[in-house]
Motif scaffolding. Structure first.
Motif, short mmCIF file in Angstrom:
data_model
loop_
_atom_site.label_atom_id
_atom_site.label_comp_id
_atom_site.label_asym_id
_atom_site.label_seq_id
_atom_site.Cartn_x
_atom_site.Cartn_y
_atom_site.Cartn_z
N ASP A 72 0.81 -1.22 0.00
CA ASP A 72 0.00 0.00 0.00
C ASP A 72 0.84 1.27 0.00
O ASP A 72 0.34 2.35 -0.32
N ASP A 73 2.13 1.15 0.38
CA ASP A 73 2.99 2.34 0.39
C ASP A 73 3.82 2.47 -0.89
O ASP A 73 4.78 3.25 -0.93
N ALA A 74 3.46 1.72 -1.94
CA ALA A 74 4.18 1.83 -3.21
C ALA A 74 4.03 3.23 -3.77
O ALA A 74 3.04 3.93 -3.52
N ASP A 75 5.03 3.66 -4.55
CA ASP A 75 5.02 5.03 -5.07
C ASP A 75 4.07 5.22 -6.24
O ASP A 75 3.81 6.35 -6.65
N LEU A 76 3.53 4.12 -6.77
CA LEU A 76 2.66 4.22 -7.95
C LEU A 76 1.68 3.05 -7.96
O LEU A 76 2.04 1.92 -7.63
N THR A 77 0.44 3.33 -8.35
CA THR A 77 -0.59 2.30 -8.48
C THR A 77 -1.07 2.26 -9.93
O THR A 77 -1.26 3.31 -10.55
N VAL A 78 -1.27 1.05 -10.45
CA VAL A 78 -1.88 0.88 -11.77
C VAL A 78 -3.24 0.21 -11.57
O VAL A 78 -3.32 -0.84 -10.93
N VAL A 79 -4.29 0.83 -12.10
CA VAL A 79 -5.64 0.27 -12.01
C VAL A 79 -6.00 -0.30 -13.38
O VAL A 79 -5.97 0.42 -14.39
N TYR A 133 -14.53 5.53 -10.79
CA TYR A 133 -14.31 6.60 -9.81
C TYR A 133 -14.45 6.06 -8.39
O TYR A 133 -13.63 6.36 -7.50
N ALA A 134 -15.47 5.21 -8.17
CA ALA A 134 -15.66 4.62 -6.84
C ALA A 134 -14.49 3.70 -6.49
O ALA A 134 -14.03 3.69 -5.33
N VAL A 135 -14.00 2.93 -7.46
CA VAL A 135 -12.86 2.05 -7.21
C VAL A 135 -11.62 2.86 -6.85
O VAL A 135 -10.88 2.53 -5.92
N LEU A 136 -11.40 3.95 -7.57
CA LEU A 136 -10.25 4.81 -7.28
C LEU A 136 -10.33 5.38 -5.87
O LEU A 136 -9.34 5.37 -5.12
N LYS A 137 -11.49 5.90 -5.50
CA LYS A 137 -11.64 6.49 -4.17
C LYS A 137 -11.40 5.47 -3.07
O LYS A 137 -10.85 5.79 -2.01
N ALA A 138 -11.78 4.20 -3.32
CA ALA A 138 -11.68 3.17 -2.29
C ALA A 138 -10.29 2.54 -2.20
O ALA A 138 -9.95 1.97 -1.16
N THR A 139 -9.49 2.65 -3.26
CA THR A 139 -8.24 1.89 -3.29
C THR A 139 -6.98 2.74 -3.39
O THR A 139 -5.88 2.23 -3.14
N VAL A 140 -7.11 4.02 -3.76
CA VAL A 140 -5.93 4.88 -3.91
C VAL A 140 -6.12 6.12 -3.05
O VAL A 140 -7.14 6.81 -3.17
N ARG A 141 -5.17 6.38 -2.20
CA ARG A 141 -5.28 7.55 -1.34
C ARG A 141 -5.31 8.84 -2.15
O ARG A 141 -4.71 8.92 -3.21
N ARG A 142 -5.99 9.83 -1.62
CA ARG A 142 -6.19 11.09 -2.33
C ARG A 142 -4.87 11.69 -2.79
O ARG A 142 -3.90 11.80 -2.02
N ASN A 143 -4.83 12.05 -4.06
CA ASN A 143 -3.68 12.69 -4.71
C ASN A 143 -2.46 11.79 -4.86
O ASN A 143 -1.39 12.26 -5.28
N ARG A 144 -2.58 10.49 -4.54
CA ARG A 144 -1.48 9.57 -4.80
C ARG A 144 -1.51 9.21 -6.29
O ARG A 144 -2.57 9.01 -6.88
N PRO A 145 -0.34 9.11 -6.95
CA PRO A 145 -0.31 8.92 -8.40
C PRO A 145 -0.84 7.55 -8.84
O PRO A 145 -0.61 6.54 -8.17
N VAL A 146 -1.53 7.56 -9.95
CA VAL A 146 -2.13 6.33 -10.47
C VAL A 146 -2.08 6.34 -12.00
O VAL A 146 -2.22 7.40 -12.63
#
Length: 355
Positions: A72-79, A133-146
């Motif tokens: 969860d502390d990775a610098d980048l998430t790919v959805v 949008y709902a998936v992003l809000k639930a899985t990626v912290r606000r303003n974290r890069p994706v």
């Protein structure tokens, strides 16, 4: 019902699923003949890669099945957003080969895979954009890069997100991958048919699918009766590589067969009516990867070229001998493209952190 009627219904079900969903109905007996060739993917654990599961509620309360791989502390998430009639397992090779290098989120679109069954009126691209949008809000912290990666209808969901939430592409979405997809004009699809014949078939398709959807239980029972025809259509519609692994074909068949015919019928009008060309201006603000199959009969390569031309920071990769399922047919091309996109966005993130 006599045997002739059952056979016609079976063929109709097979063609409906295969023609507009990229593939349907491969039988073991038919696949077995192809398996006489050596198959390097015979032991691949398709459908067995799993992540940390969670349920995300869509705006209408529908449960969406989501899985997360990586710290969860990775610098980048790919959805990853899968295509029409498929599920998150269609990203099998990318999930396998990118493990350990970043955080990944996979989800099943509504009415697909293990997500909830949608009300038919919500079988729209706009709603799948809201679901993302709902998936992003639930899985990626606000303003974290994706980075958002979408195949076929998944790419359209990304476009719908850009249309409804352009602000995300200023502060959070740092890259986009669009694979075998289109921003509109899908009513022009020929499905590989001669143009004159395609013009006759196109207006019939929605009515035919709606009819099949209303007789869903009957069609599901008859769906496999046209097995040989379905195998030919599958190979023709989904793949261009003559040497594609029969195990991959079988895996694709299982995903498609798990999608009820009425779901196929409900989403088809939304795909044909899809028009998100205006959102390309939003996508143009981030690095983009556009991947196309030169023999894709569902979202032709010309659509990818038009999108790439409209995007100022796009890398276009066209695989001439490829069809509509690049993540499975040419997984190395897709994974390699994603790696390049990741490397393109990471320096920008470093600059922003040190600024």
């Amino acid at each position: 019902m006599d045997s002739r009627s059952r056979r016609r219904l079976g063929i109709a079900g097979a063609v409906a699923g295969a023609g507009v969903g990229a593939a349907v109905g491969v039988r073991q007996a038919v696949v077995g003949r192809v398996r006489l060739r050596p198959d390097p993917d015979a032991d691949e654990p398709f459908g067995e890669l799993r992540g940390r599961e969670l349920t995300v509620r869509a705006s209408d309360g529908l449960p969406l099945h989501v899985e997360v791989d990586g710290p969860d502390d990775a610098d980048l998430t790919v959805v990853f957003c899968h295509g029409y009639t498929l599920n998150q397992d269609s990203w099998h090779y990318q999930r396998r080969d990118l493990q350990g290098s970043l955080r990944m989120v996979f989800w099943d679109q509504r009415s697909h895979g293990r997500s909830g069954r949608s009300d038919p009126v919500d079988a729209t691209i706009e709603q799948t954009g809201d679901d993302l949008y709902a998936v992003l809000k639930a899985t990626v912290r606000r303003n974290r890069p994706v980075i958002l990666a979408g195949h076929s209808m998944g790419g359209m969901s990304i476009m719908a997100l850009a249309d409804r939430h352009p602000e995300l592409f200023d502060r959070q979405v740092v890259g986009v991958a669009l694979i075998n997809t289109s921003c509109g004009d899908l009513a022009e699809m020929t499905l590989g048919l001669p143009l004159v014949l395609a013009k006759v078939v196109r207006p019939l398709a929605p009515r035919t699918l709606r009819g099949l959807g209303r007789r869903a239980e009957l069609v599901e029972r008859a769906r496999g009766l046209g097995a040989d025809l379905a195998f030919v259509v599958t190979r023709r519609m989904a793949f261009a590589d003559k040497h594609v692994s029969p195990t991959v074909v079988d895996f694709l068949e299982q995903m498609i067969r798990a999608t009820p015919i009425d779901v196929i019928a409900e989403f088809y009008p939304a795909l044909v009516a899809h028009d998100k060309a205006a959102c390309l201006e939003v996508l143009g603000g981030v690095p983009t990867l556009v991947l196309a199959g030169g023999q894709d009969r569902l979202t032709p390569a010309e659509h990818a070229r038009r999108m790439a031309e409209a995007l100022p920071d796009a890398e276009l990769v066209e695989v001439e001998e490829a069809g509509h399922v690049l993540p499975l047919e040419y997984p190395g091309v897709v994974t390699g493209g994603l790696r390049r996109l990741i490397e393109r966005v990471r320096p920008r993130q470093e600059e922003e952190r040190t600024a």
